[in-house]
Write a protein that holds these residues in place. Sequence first.
Motif, PDB file in Angstrom:
ATOM      1  N   GLY A 152     -55.124  10.036 -12.099  1.00 56.80           N
ATOM      2  CA  GLY A 152     -55.648  10.757 -10.946  1.00 56.80           C
ATOM      3  C   GLY A 152     -57.150  10.767 -10.832  1.00 56.80           C
ATOM      4  O   GLY A 152     -57.708  11.574 -10.091  1.00 56.80           O
ATOM      5  N   LEU A 153     -57.833   9.903 -11.572  1.00 54.94           N
ATOM      6  CA  LEU A 153     -59.290   9.817 -11.638  1.00 54.94           C
ATOM      7  C   LEU A 153     -59.915  11.064 -12.288  1.00 54.94           C
ATOM      8  O   LEU A 153     -61.132  11.216 -12.308  1.00 54.94           O
ATOM      9  N   TYR A 154     -59.062  11.923 -12.845  1.00 55.87           N
ATOM     10  CA  TYR A 154     -59.542  13.077 -13.613  1.00 55.87           C
ATOM     11  C   TYR A 154     -59.335  12.853 -15.103  1.00 55.87           C
ATOM     12  O   TYR A 154     -59.850  13.607 -15.925  1.00 55.87           O
ATOM     13  N   GLY A 155     -58.556  11.858 -15.453  1.00 51.87           N
ATOM     14  CA  GLY A 155     -58.293  11.553 -16.853  1.00 51.87           C
ATOM     15  C   GLY A 155     -57.771  10.139 -16.956  1.00 51.87           C
ATOM     16  O   GLY A 155     -57.523   9.467 -15.953  1.00 51.87           O
ATOM     17  N   LEU A 156     -57.605   9.679 -18.177  1.00 51.50           N
ATOM     18  CA  LEU A 156     -57.021   8.378 -18.444  1.00 51.50           C
ATOM     19  C   LEU A 156     -55.852   8.577 -19.405  1.00 51.50           C
ATOM     20  O   LEU A 156     -56.030   9.139 -20.491  1.00 51.50           O
ATOM     21  N   SER A 157     -54.672   8.121 -18.993  1.00 49.39           N
ATOM     22  CA  SER A 157     -53.515   8.139 -19.890  1.00 49.39           C
ATOM     23  C   SER A 157     -53.671   6.947 -20.829  1.00 49.39           C
ATOM     24  O   SER A 157     -53.020   5.912 -20.678  1.00 49.39           O
ATOM     25  N   ILE A 158     -54.553   7.116 -21.789  1.00 45.92           N
ATOM     26  CA  ILE A 158     -55.101   6.009 -22.561  1.00 45.92           C
ATOM     27  C   ILE A 158     -54.082   5.338 -23.488  1.00 45.92           C
ATOM     28  O   ILE A 158     -54.261   4.183 -23.870  1.00 45.92           O
ATOM     29  N   GLU A 159     -52.987   6.035 -23.784  1.00 47.77           N
ATOM     30  CA  GLU A 159     -52.022   5.472 -24.731  1.00 47.77           C
ATOM     31  C   GLU A 159     -50.935   4.675 -24.009  1.00 47.77           C
ATOM     32  O   GLU A 159     -50.884   3.452 -24.105  1.00 47.77           O
ATOM     33  N   SER A 160     -50.063   5.347 -23.234  1.00 50.14           N
ATOM     34  CA  SER A 160     -48.917   4.644 -22.648  1.00 50.14           C
ATOM     35  C   SER A 160     -49.306   3.731 -21.495  1.00 50.14           C
ATOM     36  O   SER A 160     -48.531   2.838 -21.119  1.00 50.14           O
ATOM     37  N   GLU A 161     -50.486   3.928 -20.908  1.00 47.69           N
ATOM     38  CA  GLU A 161     -50.945   3.053 -19.833  1.00 47.69           C
ATOM     39  C   GLU A 161     -52.197   2.267 -20.242  1.00 47.69           C
ATOM     40  O   GLU A 161     -52.860   1.686 -19.389  1.00 47.69           O
ATOM     41  N   GLY A 162     -52.477   2.275 -21.539  1.00 50.03           N
ATOM     42  CA  GLY A 162     -53.661   1.575 -22.024  1.00 50.03           C
ATOM     43  C   GLY A 162     -53.407   0.841 -23.315  1.00 50.03           C
ATOM     44  O   GLY A 162     -53.070  -0.346 -23.322  1.00 50.03           O
ATOM     45  N   ARG A 163     -53.539   1.527 -24.431  1.00 48.32           N
ATOM     46  CA  ARG A 163     -53.469   0.865 -25.731  1.00 48.32           C
ATOM     47  C   ARG A 163     -52.103   0.243 -26.015  1.00 48.32           C
ATOM     48  O   ARG A 163     -52.016  -0.839 -26.589  1.00 48.32           O
ATOM     49  N   GLN A 164     -51.028   0.942 -25.662  1.00 46.04           N
ATOM     50  CA  GLN A 164     -49.698   0.379 -25.930  1.00 46.04           C
ATOM     51  C   GLN A 164     -49.446  -0.861 -25.084  1.00 46.04           C
ATOM     52  O   GLN A 164     -48.805  -1.816 -25.546  1.00 46.04           O
ATOM     53  N   VAL A 165     -49.945  -0.864 -23.860  1.00 45.57           N
ATOM     54  CA  VAL A 165     -49.843  -2.047 -23.008  1.00 45.57           C
ATOM     55  C   VAL A 165     -50.632  -3.195 -23.632  1.00 45.57           C
ATOM     56  O   VAL A 165     -50.155  -4.332 -23.740  1.00 45.57           O
ATOM     57  N   ALA A 166     -51.864  -2.890 -24.063  1.00 41.46           N
ATOM     58  CA  ALA A 166     -52.730  -3.909 -24.652  1.00 41.46           C
ATOM     59  C   ALA A 166     -52.124  -4.482 -25.924  1.00 41.46           C
ATOM     60  O   ALA A 166     -52.183  -5.698 -26.168  1.00 41.46           O
ATOM     61  N   GLN A 167     -51.535  -3.634 -26.745  1.00 37.31           N
ATOM     62  CA  GLN A 167     -50.913  -4.108 -27.977  1.00 37.31           C
ATOM     63  C   GLN A 167     -49.764  -5.058 -27.672  1.00 37.31           C
ATOM     64  O   GLN A 167     -49.637  -6.135 -28.275  1.00 37.31           O
ATOM     65  N   TRP A 168     -48.908  -4.679 -26.726  1.00 38.30           N
ATOM     66  CA  TRP A 168     -47.770  -5.521 -26.347  1.00 38.30           C
ATOM     67  C   TRP A 168     -48.255  -6.884 -25.872  1.00 38.30           C
ATOM     68  O   TRP A 168     -47.718  -7.922 -26.257  1.00 38.30           O
ATOM     69  N   LEU A 169     -49.285  -6.887 -25.044  1.00 36.51           N
ATOM     70  CA  LEU A 169     -49.812  -8.142 -24.511  1.00 36.51           C
ATOM     71  C   LEU A 169     -50.459  -8.981 -25.611  1.00 36.51           C
ATOM     72  O   LEU A 169     -50.288 -10.204 -25.650  1.00 36.51           O
ATOM     73  N   ALA A 170     -51.211  -8.337 -26.499  1.00 37.23           N
ATOM     74  CA  ALA A 170     -51.876  -9.072 -27.584  1.00 37.23           C
ATOM     75  C   ALA A 170     -50.852  -9.734 -28.496  1.00 37.23           C
ATOM     76  O   ALA A 170     -51.064 -10.845 -28.995  1.00 37.23           O
ATOM     77  N   GLU A 171     -49.738  -9.068 -28.713  1.00 43.02           N
ATOM     78  CA  GLU A 171     -48.690  -9.640 -29.561  1.00 43.02           C
ATOM     79  C   GLU A 171     -48.050 -10.874 -28.929  1.00 43.02           C
ATOM     80  O   GLU A 171     -47.370 -11.640 -29.599  1.00 43.02           O
ATOM     81  N   ARG A 172     -48.297 -11.061 -27.637  1.00 45.56           N
ATOM     82  CA  ARG A 172     -47.738 -12.218 -26.918  1.00 45.56           C
ATOM     83  C   ARG A 172     -48.831 -13.175 -26.453  1.00 45.56           C
ATOM     84  O   ARG A 172     -48.608 -13.976 -25.547  1.00 45.56           O
TER      85      ARG A 172
END
Length: 300
Positions: A85-105
């Motif tokens: 909502g531009l008031y916060g960042l859901s940094i885990e489930s919409e950030g780091r976990q996405v990045a980890q999944w992509l990096a593994e591929r």
Amino acid sequence: MMRTTLTIHWLLLFVMPGLFAQADSIPLPFDPARGVEWTGSEKHYYSDIWQTEVVTNVSAPSMQVFRPGKGAGNSAAVVIAPGGGLYGLSIESEGRQVAQWLAERGFTAFVLKYRLVPTGADGVAEISQLGQNDPTGLMANVGKVLPYSIQDGLSALTWVRSHAGEYGLDPEKIGFMGFSAGGAVTLGVGYSASGDNVPNFLVPVYPWTDAYPVAPAPEHAPPLLVICATDDPLGLAKGSVELYTAWREAGIPVAMHMYSRGGHGFGMREQGLPSDKWIERFYDWANVHILVPEQKQPGE
């Protein structure tokens, strides 16, 4: 117990290099915002309201990079803009976990912390209260900051492309993915990019089209994949269909996965629904449009 669990989680990130490779925060250049002032530093904490780790009060953009293992890269990169909502960042489930999944591929993934609405001790509580009591004021605050968030997205693309050689990347395989408010940033990036910050593909996931309305596809529009759920409680399915239609009418490669159920903000959360597999559908799509060179037709 919660603090103990989080401590163990963070220790695992830093002491188990087999999970994924990540670097320190990468600061991004930015122009000062006009009419917006931040007090204090950005905040990192677990939100009981959203039941996840969040980042709030971001006043200076930065990225965290997640790299594939040595020799496992596919030369493509994705800049990831979490929602909130531009008031916060859901940094885990919409950030780091996405990045980890992509990096593994094989992807090199950059989790972007873009500028947010200035908030106090708990930005998630603030947006929750405004959403109930003053939605007009909430949108006014979003409108002031969103242009700078989009600038941060463009800056991220410029940075990644200019450093492509250092990461073994193909500068023609650098895309942008964003969730909810990060999806609004994704749209802003797609519509306003030029020169070295034009993305090679866009992946808006339940994009907040109320914050950044859909318009006809720009002349330089890249291939697009839209992800959403029909039962999104914010009503974002309609805007997602309009976005798909805009790209289709322009004759640009576009696909959409509209799940019947999934709600809003599903990210990498597991709900026991087909929407849990959205990121696998992105990988399927990327194998056609991003990772495999376009095949020439007979006679070309």
